[in-house]
Design a protein around this motif. Structure first.
Motif, mmCIF file in Angstrom:
data_model
loop_
_atom_site.group_PDB
_atom_site.id
_atom_site.type_symbol
_atom_site.label_atom_id
_atom_site.label_comp_id
_atom_site.label_asym_id
_atom_site.label_seq_id
_atom_site.Cartn_x
_atom_site.Cartn_y
_atom_site.Cartn_z
ATOM 1 N N UNK A 201 31.206 47.634 32.729
ATOM 2 C CA UNK A 201 30.715 46.446 33.438
ATOM 3 C C UNK A 201 31.537 46.072 34.667
ATOM 4 N N UNK A 202 32.776 46.562 34.741
ATOM 5 C CA UNK A 202 33.646 46.176 35.846
ATOM 6 C C UNK A 202 34.375 44.873 35.585
ATOM 7 N N UNK A 203 34.214 44.307 34.406
ATOM 8 C CA UNK A 203 34.850 43.036 34.045
ATOM 9 C C UNK A 203 35.142 43.009 32.559
ATOM 10 N N UNK A 204 36.206 42.314 32.199
ATOM 11 C CA UNK A 204 36.450 42.038 30.801
ATOM 12 C C UNK A 204 35.722 40.740 30.460
ATOM 13 N N UNK A 205 35.582 40.398 29.184
ATOM 14 C CA UNK A 205 34.972 39.102 28.856
ATOM 15 C C UNK A 205 35.722 37.925 29.492
ATOM 16 N N UNK A 206 37.047 38.005 29.531
ATOM 17 C CA UNK A 206 37.839 36.958 30.183
ATOM 18 C C UNK A 206 37.584 36.885 31.674
ATOM 19 N N UNK A 207 37.445 38.045 32.318
ATOM 20 C CA UNK A 207 37.104 38.074 33.743
ATOM 21 C C UNK A 207 35.749 37.417 33.985
ATOM 22 N N UNK A 208 34.769 37.787 33.172
ATOM 23 C CA UNK A 208 33.433 37.219 33.320
ATOM 24 C C UNK A 208 33.445 35.701 33.177
ATOM 25 N N UNK A 209 34.183 35.213 32.178
ATOM 26 C CA UNK A 209 34.247 33.778 31.930
ATOM 27 C C UNK A 209 34.874 33.021 33.101
ATOM 28 N N UNK A 210 35.801 33.654 33.805
ATOM 29 C CA UNK A 210 36.498 32.980 34.898
ATOM 30 C C UNK A 210 36.051 33.446 36.279
ATOM 31 N N UNK A 211 34.953 34.188 36.344
ATOM 32 C CA UNK A 211 34.383 34.577 37.631
ATOM 33 C C UNK A 211 35.179 35.625 38.387
ATOM 34 N N UNK A 212 35.539 36.719 37.703
ATOM 35 C CA UNK A 212 36.273 37.810 38.347
ATOM 36 C C UNK A 212 35.673 39.147 37.949
ATOM 37 N N UNK A 213 36.034 40.167 38.703
ATOM 38 C CA UNK A 213 35.697 41.531 38.327
ATOM 39 C C UNK A 213 36.737 42.471 38.912
ATOM 40 N N UNK A 214 36.812 43.666 38.344
ATOM 41 C CA UNK A 214 37.721 44.695 38.836
ATOM 42 C C UNK A 214 36.911 45.583 39.778
ATOM 43 N N UNK A 215 37.403 45.733 40.996
ATOM 44 C CA UNK A 215 36.716 46.565 41.984
ATOM 45 C C UNK A 215 37.639 47.703 42.411
ATOM 46 N N UNK A 216 37.056 48.817 42.749
ATOM 47 C CA UNK A 216 37.835 49.917 43.306
ATOM 48 C C UNK A 216 38.143 49.603 44.756
ATOM 49 N N UNK A 217 39.310 50.028 45.210
ATOM 50 C CA UNK A 217 39.697 49.740 46.589
ATOM 51 C C UNK A 217 38.873 50.529 47.596
ATOM 52 N N UNK A 218 38.245 51.615 47.158
ATOM 53 C CA UNK A 218 37.358 52.346 48.058
ATOM 54 C C UNK A 218 35.937 51.792 47.982
ATOM 55 N N UNK A 219 35.769 50.697 47.251
ATOM 56 C CA UNK A 219 34.516 49.949 47.097
ATOM 57 C C UNK A 219 33.386 50.781 46.496
ATOM 58 N N UNK A 220 33.741 51.766 45.683
ATOM 59 C CA UNK A 220 32.730 52.510 44.934
ATOM 60 C C UNK A 220 32.110 51.589 43.890
ATOM 61 N N UNK A 221 30.947 51.938 43.409
ATOM 62 C CA UNK A 221 30.180 51.081 42.510
ATOM 63 C C UNK A 221 30.888 50.785 41.195
ATOM 64 N N UNK A 222 31.402 51.823 40.505
ATOM 65 C CA UNK A 222 31.980 51.657 39.177
ATOM 66 C C UNK A 222 33.457 52.034 39.158
ATOM 67 N N UNK A 223 34.206 51.362 38.294
ATOM 68 C CA UNK A 223 35.627 51.684 38.127
ATOM 69 C C UNK A 223 35.765 53.040 37.459
#
Length: 156
Positions: A91-113
């Motif tokens: 998903x690109x996010x943990x449940x905690x990330x989702x709850x607080x409005x965050x996600x993990x993105x690749x620095x090359x801005x590819x779609x998935x981690x």
């Protein structure tokens, strides 16, 4: 040009002529709002929510009597690792990330981690120490090693 290790030392040159701009600028991220770099407080809150979820899941399966046993902490760590690595990879996010409005993105801005990056990143977070050494973009060793960055995601 500065060596890579010098970018971790406070006050050392980083090869940007002293003006790095806002966190995430080198990756094309905005200074504020959607897809800006998530703050440290928000990130700590997210990982605490993930740990709480892992703790509750282990309690649900093992029961309250498992608290205080030598295996309990390892089960919580293993559960947290699986939840974190799996949700970041898929998903690109943990449940905690989702709850607080965050996600993990690749620095090359590819779609998935992706699975390898998520496994590496999560393993390094589990060691804890890499999280305390942040670069000017707010990325710890775990984010640098997996070429990721945690960004804010505004719902709307």
């Amino acid at each position: 040009m500065a060596r890579w290790i010098e970018s971790w030392l406070p006050g050392s040159p980083t090869g940007t002529d002293g003006d790095a701009g806002h966190p995430g600028k080198q990756f094309g991220l905005p200074a504020a709002g959607h897809f800006s770099v998530a703050g440290v407080g928000r990130r700590i809150g997210g990982v605490c929510l993930d740990w709480l979820l892992a703790y509750l899941l282990v309690l649900l399966v093992a029961g309250v009597e498992a608290i205080g046993t030598p295996e309990f902490g390892w089960w919580v760590l293993g559960t947290w690792y699986v939840i974190t690595a799996l949700t970041v990879a898929v998903l690109g996010s943990t449940p905690g990330h989702l709850a607080l409005g965050m996600r993990v993105a690749r620095t090359d801005m590819a779609q998935h981690v992706g699975v390898p990056r998520a496994l590496l990143r999560t393993a390094m977070i589990a060691v804890v120490l890499p999280v305390f050494f942040l670069d000017p973009d707010g990325r710890g060793w775990h984010d640098r090693a997996s070429t990721t960055i945690v960004v804010r995601v505004l719902r709307g």
